[in-house]
Design an enzyme around this catalytic site. Structure first.
Site, PDB file in Angstrom:
ATOM      1  N   SER A   1      13.024  -8.389  12.198  1.00  0.00           N
ATOM      2  CA  SER A   1      12.681  -8.743  10.824  1.00  0.00           C
ATOM      3  C   SER A   1      11.181  -8.628  10.631  1.00  0.00           C
ATOM      4  O   SER A   1      10.409  -8.726  11.595  1.00  0.00           O
ATOM      5  CB  SER A   1      13.124 -10.184  10.542  1.00  0.00           C
TER       6      SER A   1
ATOM      7  N   TYR B   1      13.662 -19.441  12.347  1.00  0.00           N
ATOM      8  CA  TYR B   1      14.037 -18.034  12.141  1.00  0.00           C
ATOM      9  C   TYR B   1      12.884 -17.115  12.527  1.00  0.00           C
ATOM     10  O   TYR B   1      13.068 -16.120  13.242  1.00  0.00           O
ATOM     11  CB  TYR B   1      14.419 -17.822  10.673  1.00  0.00           C
TER      12      TYR B   1
END
Length: 678
Positions: free
Chosen positions: A555, A568
């Site tokens: 990501s 995350y």
């Protein structure tokens, strides 16, 4: 009459081809003769409709038929130059075609055009080939069928075979068909119904006679230690050794595999006569064109360890390649096609099963099915007599037939990822599903892995048949579950080449609101999960020795610090560094490890639809429905990132162009300056 003749022919073909007792996949051919008006002259013209080259009876449609003028086929008899030049006659069939379209005529067209019957079937039933390969086949044929079925000694398919069968039909008016030595059966009838009835009578009568008269143990007694392992142990050993075998079978060119542990295979390998019979090879041309002239047989008991099996298989593989090169050398002529590869297409492991190989999953599966046919043939022939296949020289003439080579050359060029086997985690939706779909479209076999089995199977069904994609359950945070998913992939397609670590989830919470359970959940799925998948898959890649690709869907958050996503962001940074670490470690095995860094992918995302989208929208002060547009507006290109854009990046990394790229992260974020790699 045309529509009726064609409709009856297609229906008969589908019924015959739909039953494996009658013929094998893509094997055999059928025909019908009838009258149609010539659009040029307005006169009636007699035609024959016959299954075209490369078609399958079970799925035949009218478009798969070649349509030829009978007067022109019959005229070829007067210009036939003889057996030494009969291959020239295949090209002559093109000058006998009637109308537009239609399939290319097959080598068996002469059989159908020249036999004096309105309807003809040529089939490869196991029971018929058992008689055709029995040492006393002529005597058995007469004993079983009397004068209604005539024995025809082996002759290679072609124009002369058509003349021979036509002569048998002409001189034996009581006959309804013939047994073709070493090959199969041909039957005929005045109507489509009569022809089908005659074909089935020959097949069923032969099968019933074999059943009633076969010796009790055609393959001999059971060898100590060679019986089938219990199913769980058998599958575990098959999964442990499959990648090693695929590596051997892919020495000359990459192959996709198929595993079979049917009762017929396991019983054959447990019996004392299996080494002798396997060494004799198959007989029917349709069989050995797909299985090679003989298999590689492991000569160890089922109780041997995986390491012992692997070591012995490597030795046997070298012997097999040397023997195959010698076989080619014994029979090749100056104008023979080049040797197509010396690796086996069938590998038999006692107690475990059969591994078959081909250019794609369907070809590998069909090769295995054909060898099961061959086992059934051997059982029938040995039960009544002695299995006696056609001579090795005849097998070579067909395997390296110029016409067979021309057929291979006409095949379409393979897609970029042909022969590659992919495992994609979290692939039932969103980015993972788009990646799996793209990889399959580019020619890969795909294993769709997801926590939800039903959704994984549903996604796989959307992608294609089970020869293209399967769905498996995978909790990537569970070591045993990961190994089970990798084993399932290996047993389904023979091995692995391309692994995409995509499974993920996210909880949007501030530092103070993030619980230990929140932290552990995300790290277990993405950091630990990626590690477990990569470790299990790397063992397969190393065992194969074919290189491969690991791709991490990380990501932009692996390098960009956003608010309220400490767990995350941290786990994505972990994944990003796994890419670098594994690229350094696995490079010596030819394994590339790369990653992609998407921005928020809202559309189709399981993560965003499960609450992450609402949380991120609240953080940024926008409506959830506007989140995609918000993400797009903050990028340099002002474009929303979709799952397909991530799939494009993965394909670029694993496709044919970036062969020298490893340790790379590719941004897929439409330009987020704060996430630029440094």
């Amino acid at each position: 009459m045309t529509n009726s003749a064609v409709s009856e022919l297609v229906s008969r073909s589908n019924r015959l081809g739909g039953d494996p007792r009658n013929t094998n996949y893509a094997g055999g051919n059928t025909s019908a003769k009838g009258i149609e008006t010539d659009p040029v002259t307005g006169q009636d013209v007699e035609l024959v409709w016959v299954k075209g080259s490369g078609g399958d009876l079970g799925t035949l449609t009218a478009s798969g038929l070649a349509v030829l003028r009978l007067d022109r086929i019959r005229a070829l008899v007067d210009v036939y130059p003889g057996v030494d030049r009969e291959d020239e006659m295949v090209a002559a069939f093109d000058y006998c075609l009637h109308g537009k379209g239609g399939a290319a005529p097959s080598i068996d067209t002469a059989m159908h055009g020249l036999v004096g019957a309105a309807h003809v079937d040529h089939l490869h039933p196991d029971s018929g080939i058992a008689l055709a390969t029995a040492a006393n086949g002529p005597q058995l044929t007469e004993k079983i069928f009397g004068h209604r079925v005539v024995w025809l000694p082996w002759r290679r398919p072609g124009f002369q075979l058509g003349l021979d069968i036509a002569a048998i039909k002409e001189s034996n008016p009581q006959a309804v068909g013939c047994i073709l030595g070493g090959h199969g059966i041909t039957a005929w009838g005045a109507t489509s119904e009569e022809c089908e009835r005659n074909s089935l009578w020959i097949i069923d009568t032969a099968a019933a006679y074999i059943e009633a008269n076969s010796k009790p143990e055609p393959f001999g007694s059971v060898l100590p230690g060679y019986s089938a392992l219990p199913e769980t142990e058998r599958h575990a050993k098959a999964a442990a050794i499959a990648a090693k075998i695929r590596g051997l079978a892919s020495t000359d060119r990459p192959m996709v595999g198929h595993y079979t542990d049917s009762e017929a295979v396991l019983d054959f390998l447990a019996r004392a006569e299996h080494p002798r019979l396997a060494d004799l090879g198959t007989s029917c041309p349709d069989h050995f064109l797909r299985t090679k002239v003989k298999p590689l047989v492991l000569d160890l008991p089922a109780t041997a360890t995986v390491e012992e099996m692997a070591a012995r298989l490597r030795e046997l593989h070298e012997l097999y390649r040397a023997e195959y090169r010698a076989y080619y050398g014994r029979h090749a002529t100056p104008d023979s096609p080049a040797m197509r590869g010396a690796d086996p297409l069938i590998v038999l492991v006692p107690g475990v099963g059969m591994f078959s190989y081909g250019r794609d999953k369907q070809t590998a599966r069909v090769a295995g099915e054909f060898y099961v046919n061959a086992i059934n043939v051997m059982r029938g022939a040995e039960g009544l007599s002695t299995y006696t296949p056609i001579d090795e020289s005849e097998k070579f003439r067909i395997e390296y037939w110029a016409l067979e080579e021309a057929k291979l050359q006409r095949m379409p060029q393979p897609k970029p990822l042909a022969t590659r086997i992919a495992l994609v985690t979290g692939a039932a939706s969103g980015i993972g599903k788009a990646i799996a779909t793209r990889l399959a479209a580019e020619g890969a076999c795909v294993v769709v892995a997801d926590l939800d089995l039903a959704k994984a199977q549903g996604a796989a069904q959307e992608i294609g048949t089970t020869d293209v994609a399967i769905g498996v359950r995978a909790d990537v945070s569970d070591e045993a579950a990961v190994q089970a998913a990798v084993d399932a992939a290996v047993l389904a397609f023979g091995g692995l080449d391309l692994i995409v670590n995509n499974a993920g989830l996210s909880l949007s919470r501030s530092l103070l609101d993030t619980s230990v359970a929140d932290w552990d959940l995300q790290h277990n799925v993405m950091a630990k999960g990626s590690f477990l998948v990569s470790r299990a898959a790397a063992q397969v890649l190393i065992d194969q020795g074919l290189g491969g690709d690991l791709v991490y869907v990380s990501s932009k958050n692996s390098v960009f610090a956003g608010p309220n996503n400490v767990a995350y962001g941290a786990v994505k940074a972990d994944q990003a560094h796994q890419v670098r670490l594994l690229a350094a470690e696995l490079g010596e095995y030819g394994v590339k490890v790369n990653g992609i860094n998407p921005d928020g992918v809202v559309q189709g995302s399981g993560i965003f639809s499960s609450g992450w989208g609402a949380n991120r929208a609240a953080v940024y002060g926008v409506e959830e429905k506007d989140l995609g547009a918000f993400y797009a507006n903050r990028t340099l290109l002002k474009r929303e990132v979709l799952p397909e854009h991530c799939a494009n990046a993965v394909f670029a990394l694993v496709g044919p162009d970036l062969t020298h790229t490893t340790g790379l992260h590719v941004p897929v974020d439409a330009g987020v300056a704060a996430a630029f790699l440094r």
